[in-house]
Design a protein around this motif. Sequence first.
Motif, mmCIF file in Angstrom:
data_model
loop_
_atom_site.group_PDB
_atom_site.id
_atom_site.type_symbol
_atom_site.label_atom_id
_atom_site.label_comp_id
_atom_site.label_asym_id
_atom_site.label_seq_id
_atom_site.Cartn_x
_atom_site.Cartn_y
_atom_site.Cartn_z
ATOM 1 N N SER A 45 0.839 -1.201 0.000
ATOM 2 C CA SER A 45 0.000 0.000 0.000
ATOM 3 C C SER A 45 0.862 1.235 0.000
ATOM 4 O O SER A 45 0.598 2.213 -0.712
ATOM 5 C CB SER A 45 -0.915 -0.011 1.225
ATOM 6 N N ALA A 104 -8.939 10.598 -4.681
ATOM 7 C CA ALA A 104 -9.711 9.653 -3.852
ATOM 8 C C ALA A 104 -8.819 8.525 -3.345
ATOM 9 O O ALA A 104 -8.895 8.109 -2.181
ATOM 10 C CB ALA A 104 -10.884 9.090 -4.664
ATOM 11 N N GLU A 105 -7.935 8.020 -4.255
ATOM 12 C CA GLU A 105 -7.005 6.978 -3.842
ATOM 13 C C GLU A 105 -6.073 7.476 -2.738
ATOM 14 O O GLU A 105 -5.791 6.778 -1.753
ATOM 15 C CB GLU A 105 -6.174 6.515 -5.055
ATOM 16 N N THR A 115 -7.896 7.640 0.485
ATOM 17 C CA THR A 115 -8.039 6.285 1.034
ATOM 18 C C THR A 115 -6.751 5.818 1.686
ATOM 19 O O THR A 115 -6.729 5.252 2.781
ATOM 20 C CB THR A 115 -8.448 5.316 -0.078
ATOM 21 N N LEU A 116 -5.640 6.090 0.981
ATOM 22 C CA LEU A 116 -4.346 5.690 1.536
ATOM 23 C C LEU A 116 -4.029 6.436 2.818
ATOM 24 O O LEU A 116 -3.457 5.880 3.757
ATOM 25 C CB LEU A 116 -3.247 5.934 0.491
ATOM 26 N N LYS A 117 -4.381 7.737 2.854
ATOM 27 C CA LYS A 117 -4.168 8.496 4.086
ATOM 28 C C LYS A 117 -4.992 7.915 5.233
ATOM 29 O O LYS A 117 -4.515 7.824 6.368
ATOM 30 C CB LYS A 117 -4.513 9.966 3.868
ATOM 31 N N GLY A 118 -6.263 7.553 4.920
ATOM 32 C CA GLY A 118 -7.088 6.939 5.964
ATOM 33 C C GLY A 118 -6.496 5.633 6.454
ATOM 34 O O GLY A 118 -6.450 5.361 7.658
ATOM 35 N N ASN A 119 -6.013 4.787 5.475
ATOM 36 C CA ASN A 119 -5.372 3.527 5.863
ATOM 37 C C ASN A 119 -4.114 3.786 6.692
ATOM 38 O O ASN A 119 -3.808 3.076 7.652
ATOM 39 C CB ASN A 119 -5.023 2.716 4.624
#
Length: 355
Positions: free
Chosen positions: A128, A186-187, A190-194
């Motif tokens: 990731s 958006a990706e 998402t990566l920041k959230g992960n």
Amino acid sequence: VREQPIFSTRAHVFQIDPNTKKNWVPTSKHAVTVSYFYDSTRNVYRIISLDGSKAIINSTITPNMTFTKTSQKFGQWADSRANTVYGLGFSSEHHLSKFAEKFQEFKEAARLAKEKSQEKMELTSTPSQESAGGDIQSPLTPESINGTDDERTMPEVTQNSEPRAEPTQNALPFTHSSTISKHWEAELATLKGNNAKLTAALLESTANVKQWKQQLAAYQEEAERLHKRVTELECVSSQANAVHTHKTELNQTIQELESTLKKKEEEIEGLKQEIDNARELQAQRDSLTQKLQEVEIRNKDLEGQLSDLEQRLEKSQNEQEAFRNNLKTLLEILDGKIFELTELRDNLAKLIECS
């Protein structure tokens, strides 16, 4: 069904007293079923025991737990999540040994499952991060052209090493570039959230590691103490017959002490009954004392009245005595007058006869 029992036995369940941390408190009046359960969804092992509809044990097995045999028929383990220590009393040493073997087996299985889970998490987080770096450096995004705050140097190297493309030949349409930009934004979100979730999990794991280290140090100290104890027991194993004889004597002494304790309890019950009777007698004594005080007060009043009556009687007797004396005096005077009248009568009678 998510959880299935994989091993069951029967034992008396105890918990450590939360106040003294020394005495055992029974949580079941009789032997109950104690089972190992496996949760296939979360890949965890649990020890569960029910007394009717009440769960008296609900302990998840973790790699840092240790099951300790404290006697031939009793064992215990500490559950930091439940903040208590569980104890089990078995009917035989065989049942205790079997339960301890299963505990060690499922503890090892829990450790392997945890290691696999951590490896899977590391493998999942590594690609990731690589894909996130590749996405940020993609030449199709506005960040690759203008540069982000974290990676300003990469676009400069790309622009200096490669010739600038002509807009009419290689530039993408504006709408297509905007769509790709939104997609990569958006990706990136998402990566920041992960990344935030992984950071939180890492912090929690760090805190758990500290706690496990503290528990491990405590368990190591306990293991050293138990090892010393085992060494001492091994040193005296040659005296097994004497120990067995001593154990028999101790069992007899224990039976005698239990019999004495039973007698003492009976004596205590008798003393309690005597104390209750003494309290009743004390209450009656207090009541009688109060009545006696009232009677004494009344006697004092009667004595005062009696003394007054005696004084009045004495005064009356004195008056009667004086009255009698007066009567005697009057009688003497009356007797003198009667004697004089008698002489006067005799003289008158003589005069009448002479005339």
